[in-house]
Design a protein around this motif. Structure first.
Motif, PDB file in Angstrom:
ATOM      1  N   UNK A   1       0.850  -1.179   0.000  1.00  0.00           N
ATOM      2  CA  UNK A   1       0.000   0.000   0.000  1.00  0.00           C
ATOM      3  C   UNK A   1       0.894   1.239   0.000  1.00  0.00           C
ATOM      4  N   UNK A   2       0.380   2.288  -0.581  1.00  0.00           N
ATOM      5  CA  UNK A   2       1.123   3.561  -0.558  1.00  0.00           C
ATOM      6  C   UNK A   2       1.184   4.086   0.882  1.00  0.00           C
ATOM      7  N   UNK A   3       2.343   4.626   1.248  1.00  0.00           N
ATOM      8  CA  UNK A   3       2.494   5.161   2.603  1.00  0.00           C
ATOM      9  C   UNK A   3       1.814   6.517   2.691  1.00  0.00           C
ATOM     10  N   UNK A   4       1.133   6.695   3.764  1.00  0.00           N
ATOM     11  CA  UNK A   4       0.433   7.968   4.006  1.00  0.00           C
ATOM     12  C   UNK A   4       1.309   8.782   4.959  1.00  0.00           C
ATOM     13  N   UNK A   5       1.687  10.002   4.553  1.00  0.00           N
ATOM     14  CA  UNK A   5       2.552  10.795   5.438  1.00  0.00           C
ATOM     15  C   UNK A   5       1.779  11.269   6.675  1.00  0.00           C
ATOM     16  N   UNK A   6       2.477  11.264   7.803  1.00  0.00           N
ATOM     17  CA  UNK A   6       1.886  11.719   9.053  1.00  0.00           C
ATOM     18  C   UNK A   6       2.071  13.229   9.118  1.00  0.00           C
ATOM     19  N   UNK A   7       1.019  13.882   9.532  1.00  0.00           N
ATOM     20  CA  UNK A   7       1.088  15.340   9.637  1.00  0.00           C
ATOM     21  C   UNK A   7       1.898  15.682  10.891  1.00  0.00           C
ATOM     22  N   UNK A   8       3.106  16.244  10.684  1.00  0.00           N
ATOM     23  CA  UNK A   8       3.986  16.579  11.796  1.00  0.00           C
ATOM     24  C   UNK A   8       3.675  17.978  12.321  1.00  0.00           C
ATOM     25  N   UNK A   9       3.702  18.106  13.647  1.00  0.00           N
ATOM     26  CA  UNK A   9       3.534  19.417  14.270  1.00  0.00           C
ATOM     27  C   UNK A   9       4.819  19.707  15.033  1.00  0.00           C
ATOM     28  N   UNK A  10       5.639  20.564  14.444  1.00  0.00           N
ATOM     29  CA  UNK A  10       6.902  20.919  15.078  1.00  0.00           C
ATOM     30  C   UNK A  10       6.685  22.034  16.097  1.00  0.00           C
ATOM     31  N   UNK A  11       7.530  22.029  17.120  1.00  0.00           N
ATOM     32  CA  UNK A  11       7.445  23.056  18.150  1.00  0.00           C
ATOM     33  C   UNK A  11       7.735  24.445  17.556  1.00  0.00           C
ATOM     34  N   UNK A  12       8.628  24.506  16.580  1.00  0.00           N
ATOM     35  CA  UNK A  12       8.941  25.787  15.927  1.00  0.00           C
ATOM     36  C   UNK A  12       7.703  26.405  15.290  1.00  0.00           C
ATOM     37  N   UNK A  13       6.914  25.578  14.619  1.00  0.00           N
ATOM     38  CA  UNK A  13       5.711  26.088  13.953  1.00  0.00           C
ATOM     39  C   UNK A  13       4.699  26.622  14.973  1.00  0.00           C
ATOM     40  N   UNK A  14       4.519  25.876  16.071  1.00  0.00           N
ATOM     41  CA  UNK A  14       3.584  26.303  17.109  1.00  0.00           C
ATOM     42  C   UNK A  14       4.065  27.610  17.738  1.00  0.00           C
ATOM     43  N   UNK A  15       5.362  27.684  18.020  1.00  0.00           N
ATOM     44  CA  UNK A  15       5.940  28.886  18.632  1.00  0.00           C
ATOM     45  C   UNK A  15       5.824  30.092  17.698  1.00  0.00           C
ATOM     46  N   UNK A  16       6.007  29.880  16.401  1.00  0.00           N
ATOM     47  CA  UNK A  16       5.895  30.981  15.442  1.00  0.00           C
ATOM     48  C   UNK A  16       4.473  31.541  15.414  1.00  0.00           C
ATOM     49  N   UNK A  17       3.480  30.664  15.483  1.00  0.00           N
ATOM     50  CA  UNK A  17       2.090  31.122  15.485  1.00  0.00           C
ATOM     51  C   UNK A  17       1.798  31.916  16.764  1.00  0.00           C
ATOM     52  N   UNK A  18       2.268  31.404  17.922  1.00  0.00           N
ATOM     53  CA  UNK A  18       2.052  32.112  19.180  1.00  0.00           C
ATOM     54  C   UNK A  18       2.752  33.472  19.176  1.00  0.00           C
ATOM     55  N   UNK A  19       3.970  33.500  18.650  1.00  0.00           N
ATOM     56  CA  UNK A  19       4.731  34.752  18.610  1.00  0.00           C
ATOM     57  C   UNK A  19       4.056  35.785  17.693  1.00  0.00           C
ATOM     58  N   UNK A  20       3.508  35.336  16.580  1.00  0.00           N
ATOM     59  CA  UNK A  20       2.809  36.239  15.669  1.00  0.00           C
ATOM     60  C   UNK A  20       1.571  36.813  16.353  1.00  0.00           C
ATOM     61  N   UNK A  21       0.845  35.962  17.103  1.00  0.00           N
ATOM     62  CA  UNK A  21      -0.337  36.422  17.815  1.00  0.00           C
ATOM     63  C   UNK A  21       0.067  37.458  18.889  1.00  0.00           C
ATOM     64  N   UNK A  22       1.154  37.170  19.627  1.00  0.00           N
ATOM     65  CA  UNK A  22       1.642  38.097  20.654  1.00  0.00           C
ATOM     66  C   UNK A  22       2.078  39.426  20.045  1.00  0.00           C
ATOM     67  N   UNK A  23       2.812  39.383  18.933  1.00  0.00           N
ATOM     68  CA  UNK A  23       3.265  40.608  18.271  1.00  0.00           C
ATOM     69  C   UNK A  23       2.059  41.433  17.812  1.00  0.00           C
ATOM     70  N   UNK A  24       1.024  40.766  17.336  1.00  0.00           N
ATOM     71  CA  UNK A  24      -0.186  41.467  16.909  1.00  0.00           C
ATOM     72  C   UNK A  24      -0.863  42.155  18.111  1.00  0.00           C
ATOM     73  N   UNK A  25      -0.931  41.459  19.261  1.00  0.00           N
ATOM     74  CA  UNK A  25      -1.537  42.045  20.462  1.00  0.00           C
ATOM     75  C   UNK A  25      -0.736  43.256  20.950  1.00  0.00           C
ATOM     76  N   UNK A  26       0.595  43.150  20.927  1.00  0.00           N
ATOM     77  CA  UNK A  26       1.444  44.265  21.377  1.00  0.00           C
ATOM     78  C   UNK A  26       1.248  45.466  20.446  1.00  0.00           C
ATOM     79  N   UNK A  27       1.218  45.222  19.143  1.00  0.00           N
ATOM     80  CA  UNK A  27       1.012  46.313  18.191  1.00  0.00           C
ATOM     81  C   UNK A  27      -0.346  46.975  18.418  1.00  0.00           C
TER      82      UNK A  27
END
Length: 143
Positions: free
Chosen positions: A10-36
Motif C-alpha cells: 500500500x502507498x504510505x500515508x505521510x503523518x502530519x507533523x507538528x513541530x514546536x517551531x511552527x507552534x511557537x511561530x504562530x504564538x509569537x505572531x499572535x503576541x506581536x499582533x496584540x502588542x502592536x
C-alpha cells in the motif's frame, strides 16, 4: 518458468507533523499582533488626551479674555508730595577687614608666613644663596 509477482504494498500515508517551531511561530505572531494593537490604542489615547487638553486650554484662554477687561489705572495724587520717613533700624557698624593669610594657606616651601616677614631685620639672619655656596666651598677646601 513462471515468475511470481511480489505482493503490491500500500502507498504510505505521510503523518502530519507538528513541530514546536511552527507552534511557537504562530504564538509569537499572535503576541506581536496584540502588542502592536496595545501600542496603537495607547498612542490613540495620548492623542485624544492632548486634543482634549488643548481644547481646555483654549476655552480657559477665551474665558480669561472675557473676564479680564482692561481697566484704567487711577491717577496718583500729586497734590501731596512724598516725604520719605527715617528708618527705625540701627545703622550697621563697620568692621576692619582681616588681611592676614591663614597658616594652612601659606606657601609651604617658604616656612614663614607673610606676617613673620614684616621688616628687614627678619631677612638679615637668613643666609643668601651666595653665602651658602661660599660656605660649601670652605667646608670642602675648594677656595
Amino acid at each position: 518458468m513462471c515468475l511470481i509477482k511480489p505482493p503490491v504494498k500500500k502507498n504510505t500515508i505521510p503523518i502530519d507533523l507538528k513541530l514546536h517551531n511552527d507552534i511557537r511561530a504562530v504564538e509569537r505572531a499572535r503576541f506581536a499582533h496584540e502588542v502592536a494593537e496595545k501600542r496603537r490604542l495607547i498612542k490613540q489615547y495620548k492623542m485624544e488626551r492632548e486634543r482634549q487638553q488643548k481644547l481646555e486650554e483654549q476655552e480657559e484662554i477665551k474665558r480669561l479674555r472675557k473676564e479680564l477687561i482692561p481697566k484704567a489705572q487711577l491717577m496718583p495724587y500729586f497734590d501731596r508730595p512724598f516725604v520719605p520717613r527715617r528708618s527705625e533700624k540701627q545703622p550697621t557698624v563697620p568692621r576692619e577687614p582681616k588681611f592676614c593669610i591663614p597658616r594652612h594657606k601659606t606657601i609651604r616651601c617658604c616656612r614663614m608666613s607673610c606676617n613673620d616677614m614684616s621688616g628687614p631685620s627678619q631677612l638679615q639672619h637668613l643666609p643668601s644663596s651666595v653665602e651658602k655656596t661660599e660656605a660649601l666651598y670652605k667646608n670642602r677646601g675648594l677656595q
